[in-house]
Design an enzyme around this catalytic site. Sequence first.
Site, short mmCIF file in Angstrom:
data_model
loop_
_atom_site.label_atom_id
_atom_site.label_comp_id
_atom_site.label_asym_id
_atom_site.label_seq_id
_atom_site.Cartn_x
_atom_site.Cartn_y
_atom_site.Cartn_z
N TYR A 56 1.27 7.42 12.61
CA TYR A 56 0.03 8.03 13.07
C TYR A 56 0.22 8.84 14.35
O TYR A 56 -0.52 9.77 14.62
CB TYR A 56 -1.05 6.96 13.31
N ASP B 210 -3.01 0.28 7.10
CA ASP B 210 -4.16 1.07 6.66
C ASP B 210 -4.37 0.86 5.16
O ASP B 210 -5.48 0.58 4.69
CB ASP B 210 -3.90 2.55 6.96
N LYS C 58 9.23 -1.83 5.08
CA LYS C 58 10.13 -1.36 4.04
C LYS C 58 11.53 -1.31 4.64
O LYS C 58 12.12 -0.23 4.82
CB LYS C 58 9.69 0.03 3.54
N ASP D 286 5.56 -2.77 -0.53
CA ASP D 286 5.11 -2.50 -1.91
C ASP D 286 4.96 -3.80 -2.69
O ASP D 286 3.96 -4.01 -3.40
CB ASP D 286 6.06 -1.51 -2.62
N ASP E 239 -7.19 -1.86 3.09
CA ASP E 239 -8.19 -1.38 2.12
C ASP E 239 -8.08 -2.16 0.82
O ASP E 239 -9.08 -2.52 0.20
CB ASP E 239 -7.98 0.11 1.82
C1 IPM Z 1 -9.18 3.12 9.04
C2 IPM Z 1 -9.43 4.55 8.65
C3 IPM Z 1 -8.84 5.45 9.70
C4 IPM Z 1 -7.35 5.28 9.68
C5 IPM Z 1 -9.22 6.93 9.61
C6 IPM Z 1 -10.73 7.11 9.57
C7 IPM Z 1 -8.61 7.74 10.70
O1 IPM Z 1 -8.94 4.80 7.38
O2 IPM Z 1 -9.62 2.72 10.12
O3 IPM Z 1 -8.56 2.41 8.25
O4 IPM Z 1 -6.63 5.90 8.87
O5 IPM Z 1 -6.85 4.49 10.47
MG MG Z 2 -8.19 3.10 6.39
#
Ligand code: IPM
Ligand code: MG
Length: 368
Positions: A142, A249, A192, A225, A253
Site C-alpha cells: 500500500y 485486506d 507467501k 492462498d 473481506d
Molecule cells: C479496507 C478498504 C480500504 C483498503 C480501501 C477503502 C482503501 O478496502 O479498509 O479494507 O483497501 O484498505
Molecule cells: Mg478492504
Amino acid sequence: MNNFSLLILPGDGIGPEVMKQVVRVIDWFEQRREILFDVEEDLVGGCAYDKYGTPLSDLTMKKAKSVDAVLLGAVGGPTYEKLDFDKQPERGLLRLRKEMDLYANLRPAQCFDALADFSSLKKDIVSGLDIMIVRELTSGIYFGEPRGIEGQGENRVGINTTRYTTDEIRRVARSAFELARKRNNMLCSMEKANVMESGVLWREEVKYVHENEYPDVKLSHMYADAGAMQLVRWPKQFDVIVTDNLFGDILSDCAAMLTGSLGMLPSASIGSKMESGLPKALYEPVHGSAPDIAGLGEANPCACILSFAMALRYSFSKRDEATLLEKAVQNVLAEGYRTKDLMQASDGKLVSTFEMGDAIINNLEKMR
Ligand code: IPM
Ligand code: MG
C-alpha cells in the site's frame, strides 16, 4: 479516567446515518455511565473534497492526532471515482492510517447466532465462529516505494512494491500475540514465503518474536492462498490470524462474508501509545459507504455501533461497558430486529436505521 475526547468523521454515503446512531449510544453512556466524551465532528472523504478540495484537510489530520480516539463512518462514492488518485476519498483514510501510524488493524469476524443462516456456508461451519484478523496497516504494498506508472503509450509499466522492515513485522506480530493470549492462545501467521522475500522475512521475524517473547502462544504459519482456502473450508480452526496489509485486506473481506453480514462487523486500527497512555486509535465499520442506499434510512448501524464498543474496550479500557453494548446488539438481533440487509423472507421485524438505534438503546436501558 472518565473523560475522553473523540473526533467523529462520518464521511460519505451511509456514514453519516449510521454515525448518528452511534452518537445516540455515546449520549446514553454519558448519561447512564457517567463516561464523558468531548466530541468534535469533521469531514473526511468525498465530502471533505467537496468542501476543501482534499479528502483530508491538514487541520482535520491535526485534530485526529490530538484526540483520544477517532470514529469514522465510511468514505467514497461514484461521483468521486473520476478524480485524480490523490484526491480520491480513500486517500483520506489512507492518510489517517499512515500519519497516525495505526499499524495494527483488528478485524473480528464473529458469527451472531441469530444470523448464522445468512452465511453462504453451511450453518455448522460458521455458527459460533469468532476469529480475529490482525492486518498490518501502514506498510507493505500500500505504501512501498517505488510506485507509479512509468513510460509512454503501449510501453507503460505499473509499479508497486511490497516492503517490510524487521521492526514493522515485529510490532504487528506483538499486537497479534497479545490478542491471542487474551483469547484462545493460538496465532496463525499468513504470507507467501514460497514466492516473496518479504514473506520469508515476515515468517522469520514472527518466529523470532514467538520464541523470545510469546513461547506460550501456539503459533502456526500458512501461505496466504492456502489460508484463504482454509478460511472457507473450516474457519473455526483459527483464533487470531496475523498477516500483511494486502493479504489482510483480502482475507478480512473473505472472513467477513463468512459471517453472512458485512453490516455487523466493526474494526479497530491501533498504533503506539500516546503521552496520555492511551493508544493512537481509529474505529470504523468494515462496510463501505453503500451509495446505493445512502439517505434512505435503511442502513444497518450495528457495525458502526460495535466499532464504538471496540473503542470502549481498546482505547478507554471500559471492558464492562463494551461487553454491555455488544450484548445489547446481540439481544436485539435475537429479538428479531432486522435492518433491510439482514432480512430474509419471514424472518424478523424490518426496521430502519433509526429504529435499530432505538432498539439497541432500549435494550441498554433494560439491562441497566
Ligand atoms: C479496507 C478498504 C480500504 C483498503 C480501501 C477503502 C482503501 O478496502 O479498509 O479494507 O483497501 O484498505
Ligand atoms: Mg478492504
